[in-house]
Design a protein around this motif. Structure first.
Motif, PDB file in Angstrom:
ATOM      1  N   TRP C 200      -8.781-129.028 -30.617  1.00 40.54           N
ATOM      2  CA  TRP C 200     -10.091-128.823 -30.306  1.00 40.54           C
ATOM      3  C   TRP C 200     -10.479-129.248 -28.999  1.00 40.54           C
ATOM      4  N   ASN C 201     -10.063-130.384 -28.515  1.00 44.96           N
ATOM      5  CA  ASN C 201     -10.387-130.858 -27.231  1.00 44.96           C
ATOM      6  C   ASN C 201      -9.471-130.004 -26.116  1.00 44.96           C
ATOM      7  N   ARG C 202      -8.618-129.077 -26.423  1.00 43.34           N
ATOM      8  CA  ARG C 202      -8.044-128.222 -25.507  1.00 43.34           C
ATOM      9  C   ARG C 202      -8.511-126.886 -25.596  1.00 43.34           C
ATOM     10  N   LEU C 203      -9.512-126.563 -26.224  1.00 45.66           N
ATOM     11  CA  LEU C 203     -10.149-125.458 -26.222  1.00 45.66           C
ATOM     12  C   LEU C 203     -10.831-125.204 -24.916  1.00 45.66           C
ATOM     13  N   PRO C 204     -10.825-123.711 -24.361  1.00 48.87           N
ATOM     14  CA  PRO C 204     -11.684-123.695 -23.306  1.00 48.87           C
ATOM     15  C   PRO C 204     -13.289-123.633 -23.707  1.00 48.87           C
ATOM     16  N   LEU C 205     -13.984-123.934 -22.694  1.00 51.89           N
ATOM     17  CA  LEU C 205     -15.517-124.130 -23.040  1.00 51.89           C
ATOM     18  C   LEU C 205     -16.255-122.886 -23.436  1.00 51.89           C
ATOM     19  N   PHE C 206     -15.455-121.670 -23.066  1.00 51.42           N
ATOM     20  CA  PHE C 206     -16.082-120.526 -23.358  1.00 51.42           C
ATOM     21  C   PHE C 206     -15.966-120.253 -25.092  1.00 51.42           C
ATOM     22  N   VAL C 207     -14.781-120.769 -25.425  1.00 53.04           N
ATOM     23  CA  VAL C 207     -14.280-120.701 -27.061  1.00 53.04           C
ATOM     24  C   VAL C 207     -15.593-121.576 -27.836  1.00 53.04           C
ATOM     25  N   TRP C 208     -15.849-122.616 -27.020  1.00 53.18           N
ATOM     26  CA  TRP C 208     -16.711-123.627 -27.559  1.00 53.18           C
ATOM     27  C   TRP C 208     -17.913-122.986 -27.752  1.00 53.18           C
ATOM     28  N   GLY C 209     -18.416-122.385 -26.840  1.00 55.06           N
ATOM     29  CA  GLY C 209     -19.694-121.500 -26.662  1.00 55.06           C
ATOM     30  C   GLY C 209     -19.811-120.453 -27.689  1.00 55.06           C
ATOM     31  N   MET C 210     -18.600-119.688 -27.807  1.00 52.78           N
ATOM     32  CA  MET C 210     -18.604-118.479 -28.995  1.00 52.78           C
ATOM     33  C   MET C 210     -18.548-119.245 -30.309  1.00 52.78           C
ATOM     34  N   TYR C 211     -18.043-120.460 -30.359  1.00 52.81           N
ATOM     35  CA  TYR C 211     -17.953-121.063 -31.675  1.00 52.81           C
ATOM     36  C   TYR C 211     -19.274-121.410 -32.044  1.00 52.81           C
ATOM     37  N   ALA C 212     -20.167-122.085 -30.974  1.00 56.53           N
ATOM     38  CA  ALA C 212     -21.457-122.437 -31.503  1.00 56.53           C
ATOM     39  C   ALA C 212     -22.360-121.303 -31.775  1.00 56.53           C
ATOM     40  N   THR C 213     -21.983-120.179 -31.047  1.00 50.63           N
ATOM     41  CA  THR C 213     -22.861-118.992 -31.012  1.00 50.63           C
ATOM     42  C   THR C 213     -22.653-118.515 -32.537  1.00 50.63           C
ATOM     43  N   SER C 214     -21.321-118.298 -32.870  1.00 50.26           N
ATOM     44  CA  SER C 214     -21.093-117.781 -34.176  1.00 50.26           C
ATOM     45  C   SER C 214     -21.788-118.506 -35.337  1.00 50.26           C
ATOM     46  N   ILE C 215     -21.923-119.673 -35.250  1.00 47.65           N
ATOM     47  CA  ILE C 215     -22.508-120.595 -36.140  1.00 47.65           C
ATOM     48  C   ILE C 215     -23.821-119.918 -36.493  1.00 47.65           C
ATOM     49  N   VAL C 216     -24.679-119.970 -35.344  1.00 50.90           N
ATOM     50  CA  VAL C 216     -25.943-119.491 -35.085  1.00 50.90           C
ATOM     51  C   VAL C 216     -26.020-117.970 -35.946  1.00 50.90           C
ATOM     52  N   GLN C 217     -24.942-117.202 -35.332  1.00 47.98           N
ATOM     53  CA  GLN C 217     -25.156-115.881 -35.915  1.00 47.98           C
ATOM     54  C   GLN C 217     -25.010-115.701 -37.471  1.00 47.98           C
ATOM     55  N   VAL C 218     -24.035-116.665 -38.025  1.00 45.79           N
ATOM     56  CA  VAL C 218     -23.792-116.367 -39.522  1.00 45.79           C
ATOM     57  C   VAL C 218     -24.974-116.969 -40.269  1.00 45.79           C
ATOM     58  N   LEU C 219     -25.410-117.993 -39.680  1.00 46.63           N
ATOM     59  CA  LEU C 219     -26.487-118.747 -40.323  1.00 46.63           C
ATOM     60  C   LEU C 219     -28.031-118.028 -40.449  1.00 46.63           C
ATOM     61  N   ALA C 220     -28.277-117.422 -39.273  1.00 49.31           N
ATOM     62  CA  ALA C 220     -29.589-117.038 -38.962  1.00 49.31           C
ATOM     63  C   ALA C 220     -29.675-115.431 -39.126  1.00 49.31           C
ATOM     64  N   THR C 221     -28.775-114.636 -38.874  1.00 44.34           N
ATOM     65  CA  THR C 221     -28.829-113.208 -39.071  1.00 44.34           C
ATOM     66  C   THR C 221     -29.492-112.636 -40.388  1.00 44.34           C
ATOM     67  N   PRO C 222     -28.774-113.282 -41.371  1.00 46.94           N
ATOM     68  CA  PRO C 222     -29.129-112.700 -42.991  1.00 46.94           C
ATOM     69  C   PRO C 222     -30.713-112.953 -43.204  1.00 46.94           C
ATOM     70  N   VAL C 223     -31.347-114.011 -42.354  1.00 49.30           N
ATOM     71  CA  VAL C 223     -32.548-113.980 -42.614  1.00 49.30           C
ATOM     72  C   VAL C 223     -33.574-112.879 -41.733  1.00 49.30           C
ATOM     73  N   ILE C 224     -32.837-112.402 -40.830  1.00 51.42           N
ATOM     74  CA  ILE C 224     -33.897-111.295 -40.238  1.00 51.42           C
ATOM     75  C   ILE C 224     -33.549-110.081 -41.034  1.00 51.42           C
ATOM     76  N   GLY C 225     -32.407-110.064 -41.470  1.00 50.38           N
ATOM     77  CA  GLY C 225     -32.194-108.768 -42.497  1.00 50.38           C
ATOM     78  C   GLY C 225     -33.026-108.792 -43.599  1.00 50.38           C
ATOM     79  N   ILE C 226     -33.175-110.074 -44.477  1.00 49.37           N
ATOM     80  CA  ILE C 226     -33.911-109.848 -45.306  1.00 49.37           C
ATOM     81  C   ILE C 226     -35.562-109.827 -45.080  1.00 49.37           C
ATOM     82  N   THR C 227     -35.824-110.245 -43.985  1.00 46.83           N
ATOM     83  CA  THR C 227     -37.211-110.037 -43.635  1.00 46.83           C
ATOM     84  C   THR C 227     -37.591-108.740 -43.348  1.00 46.83           C
ATOM     85  N   MET C 228     -36.677-108.134 -42.676  1.00 51.01           N
ATOM     86  CA  MET C 228     -36.787-106.569 -42.229  1.00 51.01           C
ATOM     87  C   MET C 228     -36.873-105.804 -43.897  1.00 51.01           C
TER      88      MET C 228
END
Lengths: 325, 232, 577, 151
Positions: C200-228
């Motif tokens: 984990w300490n050797r991951l390029p920071l782009f990968v870290w950025g994508m990792y954080a992004t993906s967490i948000v995508q997985v947790l937040a997107t279903p809510v806009i789905g159900i809202t729609m």
């Protein structure tokens, strides 16, 4: 700097908001210059001189890292505390405030004073605390007076309120800031701050609207209630049919193909139940909220529409309606 | 998360020279493939949870605003049917868990029987749901704007403000849950067929396990829906 | 300093041209439409998103043209409302949210962690098709009379304004799945597919950025789905959850909407942070200052991002208590972003800074995103937000973040990885001119809007008061410059596809795996041999020993240096690597 | 095969857990008939949470699974909590603004006005044309009209 950024300040809360705004702007500007300056300096100072350069890794400095966590934290907490205090002040409506009702509908504001006077210009006395009790007849709207630095959404299902104390006489803008459909951008009004005496006089004079002739009342309503947004008086095409020459037409075509004669009954029905009969070539976009007009207002409005036509009243079966003429 | 230090998993001895048929080329080992699939499934499950969460929020908010309405309206629901359905669904969870247990022990037949039993129970759940829905429709207990209760103990709801909100929430929640049950039935059917065709063994049973996880989640949602809608 | 990359590599042996690469090993249309290769899916997304960006960008120019005068200049209110709604919806849901993860994340991420592919290649392809389905529904909405609700779909207006809204909400529901698929795929890939030694300490920071992004995508997107879904049910079945005339609460809709849409801001900006770290490290040839702080602050932002949605609702009728709570947490989230900016600037210190186009974008980003951040602090102040809410100040603020941040970072990233994606170099001179035009045009467009907003110009206005005219005209002029810059990028990018110089494997002398261990045009399976990682992602001081120089022959007299016999993992990867 | 992720749960455990779940179901139904007052909701939700935990730990075998999966699941649950809690910080504290009304403010005022007008006894010679059932059926009409999507 204040003049560059902000509009004229004309309420008691405005200076407070302004000083906070300018403080944050100033601190931001200093930090921005610092960051950009450092960046540009480094870019110049450490520009690559030869392709084979291998700069030695820089030791990380804990002190530096901690300092740029702690200092911004202190700054933002300071700003939060400041903003929080004035926000609470904005929301604590003084109990002695003079209350004005605000009715918003697509795309119009109507202001109603305690004595029943309604107005489409917001008159407020200078130096008195005024509370706006606001509600909407249809969708969300926003109540925004830039010069007073107040804003709040207007909801259809409950009252919201803002209060302010104007400090300077003059005319100011009032905007709708919550997107509400087609003519959202034309949903603006004038706020007129006048002295207490002038205000009292105005209120008294405006209160005599019971005495004005019906067509005159209709004319007022035509602009106050937002009819002018959709119905022209000069025959030009707008969202709804023009009022010019409307009354007395015998060949008024409906969207279902039928034609009818425009008489008082038809006008009344169209105001109260716009969806009942739709004129050919138009969609039913008229708000249903006109059903709250009083009998006198309705009559006034119909009289006003009749004045826009030189046609004779329709001859047939008008027994009881023409009686009022 | 940074504490999780699992390095790319080492392959087991058998993997390298002859790849099992189910192993996709971009994975090093069955183990890695299984772990990936399972983590993926758990992530999918939390998207499902968050999908339902908005409806739970709506429930919580409206219940907080109109507690009396919710008590009055929930009394019109049929607790007996709800209880039976809860037990049916819990049993189906057991049978799914057993099917995984058996496939892990290479007892394919028993696994298939249990999957079949799950299908039957899920079908039973939907049948009971159907009777519940129709009895409500008969009395005009539709969601929201069409709400027009009449007859039986529904009549009293006509005077209860916001009762239509309860039924909106009831139908939306149970409806979307029901949709998940139907999707689950389709997936379980597909897994059962594949098991029948001999695709699974104790070496490779990822689809069975993932389907099981999904089905348990459907069960968990119902575990909350049942008391919220029927009991309190 | 060399500004022109053209005349150097021509003479170099085109070693990478031999053999197959991911572009030429299959060429039929079907091979593209059925590809499970993450690189090809990235390219598919790139083409699709470029079209969406073009369409939504043209809408923006149309809007600015309409606003060049106070009254009605070229279109009716109705049309204007549809134009700004479509601009917002397309930019947010169909462009910014998927953009960096779907294009560069797909292309680069597996290579950066030393994987052959993402964990679920079929799901990855499915995500593109689902996205296309969402885009198709958007077109249906247009055919159905369009949408004029703004991208926020606030009830009850969105319920009253016709059938286009139904199509559009379905489109957002469907397109949401594409994002969930991508995010889920990346999380699993990062957890399970790393090459031996890639801790984990050797991951390029782009990968870290994508990792954080993906967490948000997985947790937040279903809510806009159900809202729609609930919004659709509100229209179809009148369920009365959001519609006040049926007893619903419009403010509840705003909670649902912003529970997704605020974290969505982080879906857009976190990948940009990742790109920034890559660019700054590579072009100053130094280790990222505070690697750990940047990596962890991404994850912290992702998590805190879920606690602040109510700051969009300070004047919308939510309780004063919750406004205060949300405001306080909003400040806490400003701090990790600030830390990143400081760390990036500190990375430049004593580096070896090479001002190529990607680096110019990175420096623009630092400036523009800082303004975006400071204005963000401003609108987070409770009482000031009351004045600024729903004015052009907000419009300008989020454009500084979304366009000045995300889009500028995306442009920087596209230039940076362009040689890897296409095997061609773009024209460096034109690249710099375009970057300059975009920077100037952007500020000319959006800085006047900050002033407009502070002066009280409300947003979403088709017409406005006369006294705002000059600033609006300035802004419109700026949008023209911005447009020219962007079209210039499009022009030379297309040109370079055919006429661009052949790119070497590592033109920038970068240190991450996709440059050091992958051929100029990647192999279909990325690596000839699975790499074994023994160093950090930005250990440039080890360049000569570990990954074979890589001065970037584009910057001068050095010959092409193909990566040395890439340090590869032993055939039997072992656990203790 | 290694143990993590492939733990085979004994049948006895599964059956025991199932027994527990059925018991808790019966318990929660029984408790629903006991007047607990304000405790009814927490008790019911508590029992449901216990049941869900049993399912997650044993049927879904999270107890024996990779900790990453457990962490994933926990974060999901935390987010649901955040969503509910923060939304209710608003809805519970709207204070003097009151809760939502079943109708729009406009409709309420119109009804009041209509009632007032009836009391005032409109003189018969005034305009009077609107259908007699007006305004009671307005809501229904408006709903139908907006459903058509005519804009």
């Amino acid at each position: 700097m204040g003049d560059f950024w902000l509009p004229e300040a004309a309420s008691t809360i405005a200076p407070e908001v302004d000083s906070l705004f300018l403080f944050v702007t100033a601190v931001s500007a200093i930090l921005l210059v610092g960051v950009t300056g450092a960046m540009l300096y480094f870019v110049y100072r450490y520009r690559r001189q030869s392709p084979g350069e291998r700069p030695a890794p820089v030791e990380e400095s804990k002190l530096l890292e901690i300092s740029w966590i702690v200092i911004p934290t202190i700054l933002v907490l300071l700003v939060f505390n400041w903003g929080f205090k004035s926000y609470v002040k904005m929301h604590a409506v003084p109990s002695e405030a003079y209350e004005i009702r605000v009715q918003a509908q697509q795309w119009n504001f109507l202001f109603e004073y305690p004595n029943g006077v309604t107005s489409d210009t917001l008159y407020v006395p200078e130096g008195e605390k005024v509370k706006m009790r606001m509600s909407s007849a249809d969708v969300l709207h926003g109540f925004f007076i830039p010069a007073f630095r107040v804003k709040y959404d207007i909801l259809p299902n409950r009252y919201t309120s803002v209060w302010f104390e104007a400090t300077k006489e003059g005319d100011y803008d009032l905007f709708c800031t919550e997107y509400c459909g087609r003519n959202h951008s034309e949903m603006d009004k004038v706020v007129r701050v006048v002295s207490q005496d002038e205000f009292d006089n105005w209120l008294e004079e405006a209160g005599t609207s019971e005495d004005i002739p019906l067509p005159e009342l209709g004319k007022q309503l035509y602009s106050q209630r937002g009819c002018q947004g959709c119905h022209s008086l000069d025959g030009s095409e707008m969202v709804g049919p023009s009022f010019q020459g409307l009354y007395g037409r015998t060949d008024h075509e409906m969207s279902d193909g039928t034609t009818l004669t425009v008489d008082e009954n038809y006008l009344r029905e169209s105001i109260l139940k716009p969806e009942a009969r739709i004129v050919a070539g138009y969609n039913n976009l008229m708000p249903g909220s006109y059903s709250s007009l009083s009998e006198r207002q309705l009559t006034g409005l119909i009289e006003f529409i009749k004045e826009q036509s030189d046609k004779e009243p329709p001859a047939s079966d008008q027994g009881q309606t023409t009686a009022t003429n | 998360m940074a504490t999780d230090t699992d390095i790319a998993p080492a392959p087991t001895e058998t993997d390298h020279h002859d790849h099992p048929a189910h192993l996709q080329h971009h994975f090093v080992s069955s183990e890695q493939q299984f772990d990936s699939a399972k983590l993926g499934m758990w992530l999918f499950l939390i998207t499902e949870i968050l999908l339902f969460s908005a409806m739970f929020v709506a429930y919580a908010v409206y219940r907080q605003w109109h507690p009396e309405t919710f008590v009055a309206a929930s009394e019109t629901l049929n607790v007996t049917m709800g209880t039976i359905n809860t037990i049916v669904l819990l049993t189906s969870s057991l049978t799914v868990a057993l099917s995984i247990h058996y496939i892990q022990k290479d007892e394919v037949k028993k696994c298939i029987y249990n999957l079949g039993a799950t299908l039957v129970l899920a079908g039973g759940f939907m049948v009971i749901k159907y009777f519940e829905y129709t009895s409500k429709f008969e009395h005009g207990a539709y969601p929201g704007g069409m709400f027009d209760p009449h007859g039986g103990h529904y009549a009293q709801l006509a005077d209860v403000p916001f009762a239509s909100q309860f039924f909106s929430i009831y139908f939306v929640m149970t409806g979307i849950h029901g949709l998940h049950v139907i999707i689950g039935m389709a997936v379980i059917g597909w897994v059962a067929v594949r098991a029948w065709m001999g695709s699974f063994s104790s070496e490779y049973y990822t689809p069975v396990e993932l389907t099981g996880l999904y089905w348990h989640l459907v069960d968990i949602v119902w575990i909350f829906l049942f008391p919220m809608l029927y009991l309190i | 300093m060399s500004t022109d990359t053209q005349n150097t590599a021509v003479a170099q042996p085109d070693e990478h041209e031999e053999g197959e690469n991911y572009l030429n090993h299959e060429t039929s249309v079907w091979s593209w439409l059925s590809t499970k290769d993450h690189k090809r899916i990235g390219v598919l997304y790139c083409v699709t998103l470029a079209l969406v960006f073009l369409a939504a960008g043209v809408l923006a120019l149309v809007m600015r043209a309409e606003l060049s005068g106070p009254g009605e200049t070229m279109m009716a209110n109705d049309t204007y409302n549809q134009v700004f709604s479509m601009h917002g919806i397309m930019m947010v849901f169909l462009f910014l949210v998927p953009s960096i993860p779907a294009i560069l994340g797909n292309f680069v991420l597996p290579m950066q962690i030393g994987a052959k592919d993402v964990a679920f290649p079929r799901l990855n392809l499915a995500s593109w098709y689902v996205y296309l389905a969402g885009a198709t529904l958007t077109i249906m909405a247009l055919l159905w009379g369009g949408v004029d609700t703004g991208w926020t779909f606030y009830t009850p207006y969105s319920k009253t304004t016709g059938g286009g809204v139904l199509w559009m909400t379905s489109a957002i529901f469907v397109a949401g799945f594409a994002n969930i698929f991508t995010g889920l795929n990346f999380i699993v890939t990062i957890h399970k597919m790393r090459a031996p030694g890639m801790t984990w300490n050797r991951l390029p920071l782009f990968v870290w950025g994508m990792y954080a992004t993906s967490i948000v995508q997985v947790l937040a997107t279903p809510v806009i789905g159900i809202t729609m879904v609930l919004l659709i049910l509100e229209q179809v079945l009148q369920i009365g959850i959001f519609d006040p005339s049926l007893g619903g609460d419009p403010v509840l809709f705003q909670h649902f909407f912003w529970f997704y849409s605020h974290p969505a801001v982080y879906i857009m900006i976190l990948p940009a942070f990742g790109i920034m770290s890559e660019l700054i490290a590579t072009f100053s040839r130094s280790r990222i200052f505070g690697y750990r702080a940047i990596a962890l602050s991404s994850v912290a932002i992702a998590m805190l991002g879920f606690l602040v949605w109510g700051h969009h609702m300070f004047v919308s009728g939510q309780s004063v208590v919750s406004s205060i709570v949300f405001s306080l947490i909003t400040y806490l989230i400003g701090i990790p972003s600030g830390i990143k900016v400081f760390n990036w600037v500190a990375t430049l210190y004593k580096g070896s800074i090479w001002l190529q186009t990607p680096m110019i974008y990175a420096l623009s980003f630092l400036f523009l995103f800082s303004i975006g951040g400071f204005t963000g602090i401003m609108v987070g102040v409770l009482s000031v937000d009351v004045h600024l809410h729903d004015t052009y100040y907000i419009v300008s603020h989020f454009h500084y973040v979304m366009m000045g941040g995300t889009v500028v970072a995306l442009l920087g990233g596209m230039h940076y990885w362009w040689p890897k994606i296409t095997g061609r170099m773009y024209n460096e001179t034109l690249g710099k001119i375009a970057a300059f035009l975009i920077f100037v045009g952007f500020n000319l467009t959006f800085f006047p809007q900050l002033v407009l907003g502070a002066k009280g110009m409300p947003r979403r206005y088709a017409t406005y008061a006369d006294r705002f005219t000059e600033l609006h005209q300035l802004s419109t002029a700026g949008s023209g410059v911005l447009g020219v810059g962007l079209f210039l990028v499009l022009g030379y990018a297309l040109w370079s596809l055919k006429y661009g110089e052949k790119a070497p494997a590592n033109p920038w002398g970068a240190a991450t795996l996709e440059w050091t261990n992958v051929a100029a045009l990647p192999d279909p399976h990325n690596f000839k041999r699975t790499p074994l990682i023994t160093r950090g992602p930005y250990d440039f001081h080890l360049a000569d020993e570990v990954f074979g120089g890589g001065d970037g022959e584009a910057d001068g007299d050095q010959g092409l240096r193909v990566p040395d016999a890439a340090p590869a993992a032993p055939l039997e990867p072992s656990r203790d690597a | 095969m290694s143990d993590d992720g492939h733990h085979i749960l004994p049948k006895a455990t599964l059956l025991k857990v199932f027994g527990g779940l059925i018991f808790l179901t019966v318990l929660t139904v029984a408790v629903a008939y006991v007047p607990l007052g304000p405790l009814a909701v927490p008790v019911a939700i508590g029992i449901a949470a216990t049941k869900a935990t049993l399912v997650v730990l044993y049927f879904m075998a999270l107890r024996y699974d990779n900790p990453v999966n457990a962490l994933t699941f926990t974060i999901g649950i935390i987010m649901v909590m955040v969503f509910i809690t923060f939304t209710m910080i608003d809805t519970a504290f709207r204070g003097d603004m009151g809760n939502v009304d079943r109708q729009t403010m406009g409709e309420i005022e119109r009804e009041q006005e209509a009632a007032q007008q009836q009391q005032e006894q409109i003189p018969s010679e005034q305009l009077r044309v609107a259908p007699a059932d007006y305004p009671d059926d307005r809501g229904a009409d408006a709903g139908a009209a907006s459903g058509d999507g005519d804009s």
